[in-house]
Design an enzyme around this catalytic site. Structure first.
Site, PDB file in Angstrom:
ATOM      1  N   HIS A 140       0.828  -1.223   0.000  1.00  0.00           N
ATOM      2  CA  HIS A 140       0.000   0.000   0.000  1.00  0.00           C
ATOM      3  C   HIS A 140       0.860   1.271   0.000  1.00  0.00           C
ATOM      4  O   HIS A 140       0.324   2.365  -0.176  1.00  0.00           O
ATOM      5  CB  HIS A 140      -0.931   0.038   1.213  1.00  0.00           C
ATOM      6  CG  HIS A 140      -1.986  -1.029   1.199  1.00  0.00           C
ATOM      7  ND1 HIS A 140      -2.810  -1.235   0.120  1.00  0.00           N
ATOM      8  CD2 HIS A 140      -2.334  -1.963   2.131  1.00  0.00           C
ATOM      9  CE1 HIS A 140      -3.635  -2.255   0.396  1.00  0.00           C
ATOM     10  NE2 HIS A 140      -3.356  -2.717   1.593  1.00  0.00           N
ATOM     11  N   ASP A 155      -2.851 -10.634  -2.359  1.00  0.00           N
ATOM     12  CA  ASP A 155      -3.398 -10.126  -1.097  1.00  0.00           C
ATOM     13  C   ASP A 155      -4.875  -9.761  -1.315  1.00  0.00           C
ATOM     14  O   ASP A 155      -5.281  -9.429  -2.426  1.00  0.00           O
ATOM     15  CB  ASP A 155      -2.601  -8.879  -0.695  1.00  0.00           C
ATOM     16  CG  ASP A 155      -2.907  -8.383   0.709  1.00  0.00           C
ATOM     17  OD1 ASP A 155      -2.130  -8.687   1.619  1.00  0.00           O
ATOM     18  OD2 ASP A 155      -3.927  -7.683   0.880  1.00  0.00           O
ATOM     19  N   HIS A 207      -6.344  -7.179  -0.478  1.00  0.00           N
ATOM     20  CA  HIS A 207      -6.447  -5.753  -0.776  1.00  0.00           C
ATOM     21  C   HIS A 207      -5.676  -5.411  -2.055  1.00  0.00           C
ATOM     22  O   HIS A 207      -4.610  -5.975  -2.305  1.00  0.00           O
ATOM     23  CB  HIS A 207      -5.856  -4.925   0.374  1.00  0.00           C
ATOM     24  CG  HIS A 207      -6.471  -5.202   1.705  1.00  0.00           C
ATOM     25  ND1 HIS A 207      -5.891  -6.055   2.625  1.00  0.00           N
ATOM     26  CD2 HIS A 207      -7.613  -4.756   2.269  1.00  0.00           C
ATOM     27  CE1 HIS A 207      -6.666  -6.107   3.716  1.00  0.00           C
ATOM     28  NE2 HIS A 207      -7.715  -5.336   3.514  1.00  0.00           N
ATOM     29  N   ASP A 219      -4.479 -12.729   3.483  1.00  0.00           N
ATOM     30  CA  ASP A 219      -5.705 -12.270   4.132  1.00  0.00           C
ATOM     31  C   ASP A 219      -6.956 -12.534   3.298  1.00  0.00           C
ATOM     32  O   ASP A 219      -8.056 -12.153   3.687  1.00  0.00           O
ATOM     33  CB  ASP A 219      -5.603 -10.786   4.532  1.00  0.00           C
ATOM     34  CG  ASP A 219      -4.935  -9.930   3.476  1.00  0.00           C
ATOM     35  OD1 ASP A 219      -4.703 -10.425   2.361  1.00  0.00           O
ATOM     36  OD2 ASP A 219      -4.655  -8.750   3.766  1.00  0.00           O
TER      37      ASP A 219
END
Ligand SMILES: [Zn+2]
Length: 308
Positions: free
Chosen positions: A127, A164, A166, A245
């Site tokens: 991120h 991931d 995200h 995740d």
């Protein structure tokens, strides 16, 4: 020769955003415990991550940004950079080792000492944008490693696969104007950080998945979209932003992957690397917050990397 390197450093435990924060040092302890319980430690090579050098980091992040991170480290307690992302006295020690792990993994793989590597590091990185810390991330570890492969080893084409839960907005921000780096991301959408579903540049392939998507649908789009995109780029090295995740047991997201799905995806990436005439893979830990499913998934991922 061992196939797979496992790279970490004790300093990665020093970053601590508070006892209630899901991105916690126990994540790495859980991985280590499970690795030993599975007997995998006999079959992989362990390396300590070095500190990333300034010139390696500034291939990705502006020098002023690095300075501001170093200047924001609190002497005690924690200092928030955003509601999710905070610094403790040990944060930059951990972050410099995390970035250094990916660089070192790239060197080991390029020298042929090992075929592939997994970096068990934190803080995560995908991120982190060029000049912005967010989403538990400070420096973009996978981006620093990929630029190192291009600039220090003279590669012309690399790929980053990000599974991931995200979207890797930071990695997309960094390589938006660098078509040497093909990025393939598969993530829950709409979901934090709410990016990735709008027209990316041609060298980026985003696959948004609705909440509730399980392994069978994940494998279908991975086969139909991610693998062909990777093959068409013909990468000389493949990096993985390995977040776990999207696991069914992980409350951070709402996808339903299992260990078998991570093994399957890892095998697909290995097959692409081999078809591109090498076996070079560097995988770097991103998310994964349910300690049990994180550790089991990492072991499944490493087993596949190591052909065990
Ligand atoms: Zn994540």
């Amino acid at each position: 020769m061992t196939t797979t390197a496992f790279i970490t450093h004790r300093d990665c435990w020093l970053h601590d955003m508070g006892s209630m924060h899901p991105e916690c040092p126990d994540r790495l302890s859980a991985i280590n415990d499970r690795l030993i319980a599975a007997g995998l430690d006999m079959y992989i090579s362990f390396y300590d991550a070095p500190v990333a050098e300034r010139e390696q980091i500034t291939r990705v992040h502006p020098a002023e940004y690095l300075e501001s991170l170093l200047g924001n480290v609190p002497e005690h307690g924690i200092r928030h950079l955003d509601p999710d992302t905070a610094m403790s006295p040990g944060t930059m020690k951990a972050a410099l080792r995390s970035a250094g792990a990916g660089v070192y993994a790239t060197d080991l793989v390029m020298k042929g000492e090992i075929e592939n590597a997994f970096c068990a590091v934190r803080p995560p990185g995908h991120h982190a944008e060029r000049a912005k810390a967010m989403g538990f991330c400070f420096m973009n570890n996978v981006a620093i490693a990929a630029r190192h492969a291009l600039e220090a080893h003279g590669l012309e084409r690399v790929a980053i696969v990000d599974f991931d839960v995200h979207h890797g907005n930071g990695t997309e921000d960094i390589f938006r104007d660098d078509p040497r780096v093909m990025m393939a991301g598969i993530f829950q959408h709409p979901f934090y950080p709410y990016s990735g579903a709008d027209n990316p540049p041609a060298h980026m392939c985003n696959v948004p998945l609705p909440a509730g998507t399980r392994g069978d649908a994940f494998r279908q789009v991975f086969t139909d979209i991610v693998v062909p995109a990777l093959r068409s780029h013909n990468p000389q090295m493949i990096f993985i932003s390995a977040g776990f995740d999207a696991h069914y047991e992980d409350d951070m997201g709402s996808l339903g992957l299992l260990e078998a799905d991570y093994m399957w995806a890892t095998k697909q990436i290995k097959d692409v690397a081999e078809d591109c005439g090498h076996k070079r893979i560097v995988s770097i830990l991103e998310g994964g917050y349910s300690l049990s499913s994180l550790a089991r998934s990492v072991v499944a991922h490493i087993k596949t990397l190591a052909d065990l």
